[in-house]
Motif scaffolding. Structure first.
Motif, PDB file in Angstrom:
ATOM      1  N   GLN A   1       0.752  -1.110   0.175  1.00  0.00           N
ATOM      2  CA  GLN A   1      -0.068  -0.033  -0.063  1.00  0.00           C
ATOM      3  C   GLN A   1       0.830   1.170   0.036  1.00  0.00           C
ATOM      4  O   GLN A   1       1.249   1.905   1.063  1.00  0.00           O
ATOM      5  CB  GLN A   1      -0.847  -0.001   1.265  1.00  0.00           C
ATOM      6  CG  GLN A   1      -2.349  -0.048   0.970  1.00  0.00           C
ATOM      7  CD  GLN A   1      -2.850   1.455   0.883  1.00  0.00           C
ATOM      8  OE1 GLN A   1      -2.680   2.151  -0.070  1.00  0.00           O
ATOM      9  NE2 GLN A   1      -3.577   1.914   1.858  1.00  0.00           N
TER      10      GLN A   1
ATOM     11  N   ASP B   1      -8.657   2.853  -4.392  1.00  0.00           N
ATOM     12  CA  ASP B   1      -8.036   3.715  -3.242  1.00  0.00           C
ATOM     13  C   ASP B   1      -7.563   5.181  -3.176  1.00  0.00           C
ATOM     14  O   ASP B   1      -7.482   5.600  -4.321  1.00  0.00           O
ATOM     15  CB  ASP B   1      -6.809   2.935  -2.515  1.00  0.00           C
ATOM     16  CG  ASP B   1      -6.224   3.578  -1.428  1.00  0.00           C
ATOM     17  OD1 ASP B   1      -7.146   3.714  -0.473  1.00  0.00           O
ATOM     18  OD2 ASP B   1      -5.202   3.926  -1.324  1.00  0.00           O
ATOM     19  N   GLY B   2      -7.791   5.837  -2.245  1.00  0.00           N
ATOM     20  CA  GLY B   2      -8.120   7.267  -2.121  1.00  0.00           C
ATOM     21  C   GLY B   2      -9.541   7.504  -1.928  1.00  0.00           C
ATOM     22  O   GLY B   2     -10.090   8.449  -1.137  1.00  0.00           O
TER      23      GLY B   2
ATOM     24  N   HIS C   1     -10.803   0.874   0.010  1.00  0.00           N
ATOM     25  CA  HIS C   1     -10.508   1.961   0.965  1.00  0.00           C
ATOM     26  C   HIS C   1     -11.980   2.061   1.771  1.00  0.00           C
ATOM     27  O   HIS C   1     -12.839   2.698   1.224  1.00  0.00           O
ATOM     28  CB  HIS C   1     -10.008   3.267   0.469  1.00  0.00           C
ATOM     29  CG  HIS C   1      -9.840   4.604   1.035  1.00  0.00           C
ATOM     30  ND1 HIS C   1      -8.817   5.205   1.415  1.00  0.00           N
ATOM     31  CD2 HIS C   1     -10.924   5.050   2.163  1.00  0.00           C
ATOM     32  CE1 HIS C   1      -9.135   6.300   2.614  1.00  0.00           C
ATOM     33  NE2 HIS C   1     -10.113   6.102   2.780  1.00  0.00           N
TER      34      HIS C   1
ATOM     35  N   HIS D   1      -5.625  -0.465   5.101  1.00  0.00           N
ATOM     36  CA  HIS D   1      -5.579   0.208   6.128  1.00  0.00           C
ATOM     37  C   HIS D   1      -6.522   0.239   7.055  1.00  0.00           C
ATOM     38  O   HIS D   1      -7.290   1.316   7.186  1.00  0.00           O
ATOM     39  CB  HIS D   1      -4.837   1.734   5.832  1.00  0.00           C
ATOM     40  CG  HIS D   1      -5.743   2.451   4.689  1.00  0.00           C
ATOM     41  ND1 HIS D   1      -7.142   2.294   4.399  1.00  0.00           N
ATOM     42  CD2 HIS D   1      -5.200   3.052   3.413  1.00  0.00           C
ATOM     43  CE1 HIS D   1      -7.610   2.969   3.627  1.00  0.00           C
ATOM     44  NE2 HIS D   1      -6.605   3.318   2.666  1.00  0.00           N
TER      45      HIS D   1
ATOM     46  N   ASN E   1      -6.491   9.668   6.006  1.00  0.00           N
ATOM     47  CA  ASN E   1      -7.745   8.825   5.831  1.00  0.00           C
ATOM     48  C   ASN E   1      -7.311   7.436   5.678  1.00  0.00           C
ATOM     49  O   ASN E   1      -6.590   7.173   4.931  1.00  0.00           O
ATOM     50  CB  ASN E   1      -8.340   9.277   4.775  1.00  0.00           C
ATOM     51  CG  ASN E   1      -8.893  10.729   4.958  1.00  0.00           C
ATOM     52  OD1 ASN E   1      -9.079  11.333   5.747  1.00  0.00           O
ATOM     53  ND2 ASN E   1      -9.171  11.526   3.648  1.00  0.00           N
TER      54      ASN E   1
HETATM   55 ZN   LIG Z   1      -6.796   4.408   1.149  1.00  0.00          ZN
END
Ligand SMILES: [Zn+2]
Length: 435
Positions: A62, A153-154, A181, A234, A280
């Motif tokens: 990641q 992701d994000g 995410h 995460h 985040n």
């Molecule tokens: Zn993320």
């Protein structure tokens, strides 16, 4: 450049098969011999490993290397060098670049640069076109190029039906895993830190932990419905950890990772309004941090991954509510993990290396590229030599990343990668990058 015949001398080999004192001889990119007291031939370069652990190279699944699009913050070259200094031989770069990694042409060009870098940089592909959450990206084409992890992701894929179709599509792609995410965008809209006592006191709009646990619960239900493979990026809350624990007990194909910041730092860090602590998902209260640690210790959480998110000072050093989320991680993760988890007696070094090397390698299919593999003759020489007792103080000016946004500035940490070997080349020797 240190290539050719290399002897790693005097260390203790530690991989998933166990631990034994041994020298390691490397020839032509592969491990040639693993035994005690290997003699030095003419032309052999010796790397001292006295007091060190010789491990399969670390694998960080990641990271954000910002290329293409934000090269002022990090590039594939600089990110890979920083990762190698942290002991990594392979990483997976997330697709929220500009343009995003939703198309075979962009993915091919990043992969090509990634093969030449100081560690192998592979990529995750987008689940949806433009990371817009509406239409599936050409996942089959990306899979043909070697992509195994798919995520927006994000951003979170919020639409349950899009997520269901992604799971179903991925079933036909061997080794593919749908990663998330996990933060419900509606629940976190306008939020800048964890919603709780500290956000209330500071007057900063919050992002509730339930934004994570509700998405993880929904996605686990979709994994059950479709038979698909699911990975939580995460993970930061006790509630989500409990859901993953139950899903595993049920036999679902679910894995999860946690980042050093989420098993070490709490939301109290935001009390100084320092944007370096903004990320985040956000830093959580002590109860969540303790639950993430427990999840790592009992194996519910498979992997430690950094979410390495460089931001140039111009973009990061803004008022808390305007700053972008994210913090550096690749050069400090091993030391934070050893300091936080091994020195405290919570986990063994072997269990930490499992979470930082062979388990993430398997999740991302990087074992097929020779990463995270046992240290035995014949395997590709992707290794890191770790001094588990070296202490050092984090200095953002001395980190190799192009950006400086480390939350660990001034921390005294224990554990450091001394040498990193990529395909038989010492890309890091005695703590210094060789290229
Ligand atoms: Zn993320």
């Amino acid at each position: 450049m240190i290539t050719g015949t290399i002897l790693i001398r005097g260390g203790t080999v530690l991989d998933e098969t166990g631990e034994r004192r041994s020298d390691v001889l490397i020839k032509d990119g592969a491990i040639a011999e693993v035994s005690e007291g290997i003699g030095v031939q003419a032309g052999t370069q010796v790397l001292d490993a006295e007091g060190c652990i010789v491990s399969p190279g670390l694998v960080d699944i990641q990271v954000h290397f910002r290329e293409p699009g934000r090269e002022e913050s990090e590039t594939i070259e600089t990110g890979a060098r920083a990762a190698a200094l942290g002991g990594n031989t392979a990483v997976v770069a997330m697709p929220n670049t500009q343009p995003p990694l939703d198309d075979a042409k962009v993915v091919s060009s990043v992969l090509e640069q990634g093969r030449r870098a100081a560690c192998l940089v592979t990529v995750a592909g987008c689940i949806t076109k433009g990371r817009a959450g509406i239409e599936l990206a050409p996942m089959g084409e990306l899979h043909d190029l070697g992509v195994r992890i798919f995520t927006d992701d994000g951003d979170c894929v919020a639409d349950a039906n899009v997520m269901r179709r992604a799971f179903e599509y991925a079933l036909a792609l061997p080794g593919a895993v749908i990663s998330q995410h996990a933060e419900d965008p509606a629940l976190v809209a306008g939020g800048h830190m964890h919603e709780g006592a500290w956000s209330a006191r500071l007057g900063i709009p919050g992002r509730p932990g339930e934004a994570e646990s509700t998405i993880v619960a929904r996605d686990i239900a979709l994994a059950r419905l479709t038979g698909g493979r699911y990975h939580v990026l995460h993970m930061s809350t006790g509630a989500a950890t409990q859901l993953v624990r139950a899903a595993k007990a049920e036999g679902l194909r679910v894995t999860a990772e946690a980042s050093p910041q989420h098993f070490t730092l709490t939301d109290e860090k935001c009390s100084g309004f320092d944007p370096v602590f903004k990320m985040n998902p956000p830093l959580r209260p002590e109860s969540d941090v303790a639950a993430i640690v427990a999840g790592l210790a009992d194996g519910t959480i498979d992997a430690i991954a950094t979410d390495h998110a460089p931001h140039s000072p111009e973009t990061k050093e803004l008022p808390f509510e305007e700053a972008p989320p994210g913090m550096l991680g690749v050069e400090t993760a091993l030391a934070v993990a050893i300091t936080r988890l091994v020195e405290t007696g919570i986990m063994s070094l072997a269990d930490v290396l499992a979470a930082m090397s062979w388990r993430p390698a398997r999740i991302a299919g990087l074992d097929a590229h020779g990463h995270g593999m046992p240290v035995v003759a014949g395997n590709p020489a992707n290794l890191c030599v770790i001094d588990p007792f070296e202490t050092w103080v984090v200095d953002q000016q001395r980190l190799s990343s192009k950006s400086f946004n480390t939350p660990w500035e001034g921390w005294k940490l224990t554990g450091k990668a001394r040498h990193t070997i990529l395909r038989g080349e010492a890309v890091v020797a005695y703590g210094e990058a060789t290229r």
